[in-house]
Write an enzyme that holds these catalytic residues in place. Structure first.
Site, PDB file in Angstrom:
ATOM      1  N   ARG A 261       0.839  -1.290  -0.042  1.00 50.06           N
ATOM      2  CA  ARG A 261       0.058  -0.049  -0.100  1.00 50.06           C
ATOM      3  C   ARG A 261       0.827   1.117  -0.045  1.00 50.06           C
ATOM      4  NH1 ARG A 261      -4.640  -1.897   4.513  1.00 50.06           N
ATOM      5  NH2 ARG A 261      -5.016  -3.933   3.411  1.00 50.06           N
ATOM      6  N   ARG A 276       2.569   1.029  10.347  1.00 51.94           N
ATOM      7  CA  ARG A 276       1.910   1.504   9.129  1.00 51.94           C
ATOM      8  C   ARG A 276       2.999   1.191   8.063  1.00 51.94           C
ATOM      9  NH1 ARG A 276      -2.804   4.241   8.185  1.00 51.94           N
ATOM     10  NH2 ARG A 276      -2.847   4.643  10.224  1.00 51.94           N
ATOM     11  N   SER A 351      -9.813  -6.149  10.621  1.00 50.18           N
ATOM     12  CA  SER A 351     -11.107  -5.576  10.137  1.00 50.18           C
ATOM     13  C   SER A 351     -12.076  -6.726   9.684  1.00 50.18           C
ATOM     14  CB  SER A 351     -11.016  -4.416   9.333  1.00 50.18           C
ATOM     15  OG  SER A 351     -10.455  -3.342  10.059  1.00 50.18           O
TER      16      SER A 351
END
Length: 423
Positions: A261, A276, A351
């Site tokens: 990402r 992250r 999630s």
């Protein structure tokens, strides 16, 4: 993608749902495009009916030996009009699809309404937050002292927000992935998959990454290929444009993959350490279900992810994301947040989402149990993010002497090793 008929029949309900998601969308423009398309389609169908009658009349005239030249000339005019309308329909459908792809899924009625994470609802907590008789370190200080995390060399080799794990650190990453996969395949009924790590644009569009989130992705220059942002995309697209058998549902798959990402828009957030990253490993859980079973499946999938944390003895909580904090394709999401002593707070480690028929409509994924195929429901969740699980282990199991204990459940995957000690 949302059902256009539902949008057409329930514009105010959709408008309210999008407002709750704090999503600025020109719904009136989409409905106007849809109305225009249907009007042109209606006109085209009438002309085609006229065209069919003209063809029949030409055939009749020729059969009885009469002059059909006028009818043939009129037929040519009608054919030209039909072709023009067909082009208008194609253009209207292209524009309509482009705008419809920007619409997020509608939140379920059980989702709390709110603008950001402050409105998220805590559902449950598990485990005891560790009490240290020393000042606990974060994973960066622990990893560097143990000689298992090297961020400086990773930045030299690539750039910032990459990590190099070595020795017991690399072993720990591999052990965690194997541990997670074994539990999900042997106990939870998931089939392991090893997918491609680069996917085409059609695959990205089917699950909602494109066109909206293109800047968050890494693209291979000169190719219609994008690096995998999550194995969810690959697992969903295994059955794109297919009709599944009713007897095969629910269909559950799991995969351990690297994820890539760009983290566009996250500059300045979580810049320290491995929280992250541009590249991280994750074990993904994915399910295709009948529509009436998807909400129970969401609970089952979430519990499967929770099992990993419980076996590892890591304290966590489960929260329901509010309308303004949930993902683009989701109708409802549970975030599982693990306790990180180094940050003195809970952080997301999974999630788990029910996307209802949103992805299935975009990807043409159906199943058949009657005369007409129906859209499946799709669900996904991390089971778990491996890098963040590694961080949580280091921080929660750290000892006063700088060593880190290995949880009992993980020791068989670490060749019986009981702790990682400073170099």
């Amino acid at each position: 993608m949302l059902d256009l008929k539902f949008l057409r029949d329930n514009p105010e309900m959709v408008r309210e749902a999008l407002a709750n998601r704090h999503t600025p969308v020109n719904l009136d423009g989409i409905l106007e495009l849809d109305s225009k398309r249907r009007s042109v389609v209606h006109e085209m169908e009438q002309l085609k009916a006229k065209q069919n009658k003209a063809s029949e009349e030409i055939a009749r005239l020729k059969k009885v030996g009469e002059d059909a030249s006028e009818a043939v000339a009129a037929m040519k005019d009608v054919s030209a009009e039909v072709k023009s309308l067909e082009e208008q329909v194609r253009e209207a459908e292209r524009a309509l699809r482009e705008q419809a792809l920007a619409l997020p899924n509608l939140p379920d009625a059980s989702v709390p309404v709110g603008e950001d994470e402050s409105a998220n609802r805590v559902e449950r907590k598990w485990g005891e937050i560790p009490a240290f008789d020393f000042e606990p370190k974060d994973h960066v200080d622990l990893g560097e002292a143990l000689g298992i995390i090297d961020l400086e060399r990773a930045a030299k080799m690539a750039r910032s927000r990459f990590a190099l794990l070595r020795g017991a650190g690399a072993h720990l990453e591999r052990a965690l992935a194997s541990f997670m996969l074994d539990i999900h395949t042997e106990e939870h009924g998931y089939t392991e998959v090893l997918p491609p790590f680069a996917l085409n644009s059609a695959s990205m569009e089917a699950t909602g990454q494109l066109p909206k989130f293109a800047e968050d992705l890494f693209r291979l220059e000169g190719h219609d290929l994008w690096l995998l942002p999550t194995a969810e995309v690959a697992l969903a697209n295994m059955h794109r444009d297919e009709v599944l058998k009713d007897k095969d549902l629910p269909l559950r798959c799991t995969a351990y993959t690297p994820c890539f990402r760009s983290e566009a828009g996250s500059y300045g957030k979580d810049t320290r350490g491995m929280i992250r990253q541009h590249q991280f490993g994750k074990v993904e859980l994915f399910a295709f279900t009948r529509p009436e079973e998807s909400w129970d499946e969401l609970e089952t999938l979430t519990q499967a992810a929770e099992t990993i944390l419980r076996r590892l003895g890591l304290p966590y909580r489960v929260v329901t994301l509010c309308t303004g904090d949930m993902g683009f394709a989701s109708a409802k999401t549970y975030d599982i947040e693990v306790w990180l002593p180094g940050q003195d707070r809970y952080r997301e480690i999974s999630s788990c989402s029910n996307c209802t028929d949103f992805q299935a409509r975009r990807g043409g994924i159906r199943f058949k149990r009657g005369k007409k195929p129906e859209l499946v429901h799709t669900l996904n969740g991390s089971g778990l993010a491996v890098g963040r699980t590694l961080i949580a282990l280091l921080e929660n199991y750290q000892q006063a002497d700088g060593s880190v204990l290995i949880p009992d459940a993980l020791r068989p995957y670490m060749n019986g090793r009981e702790r990682i000690t400073p170099r």
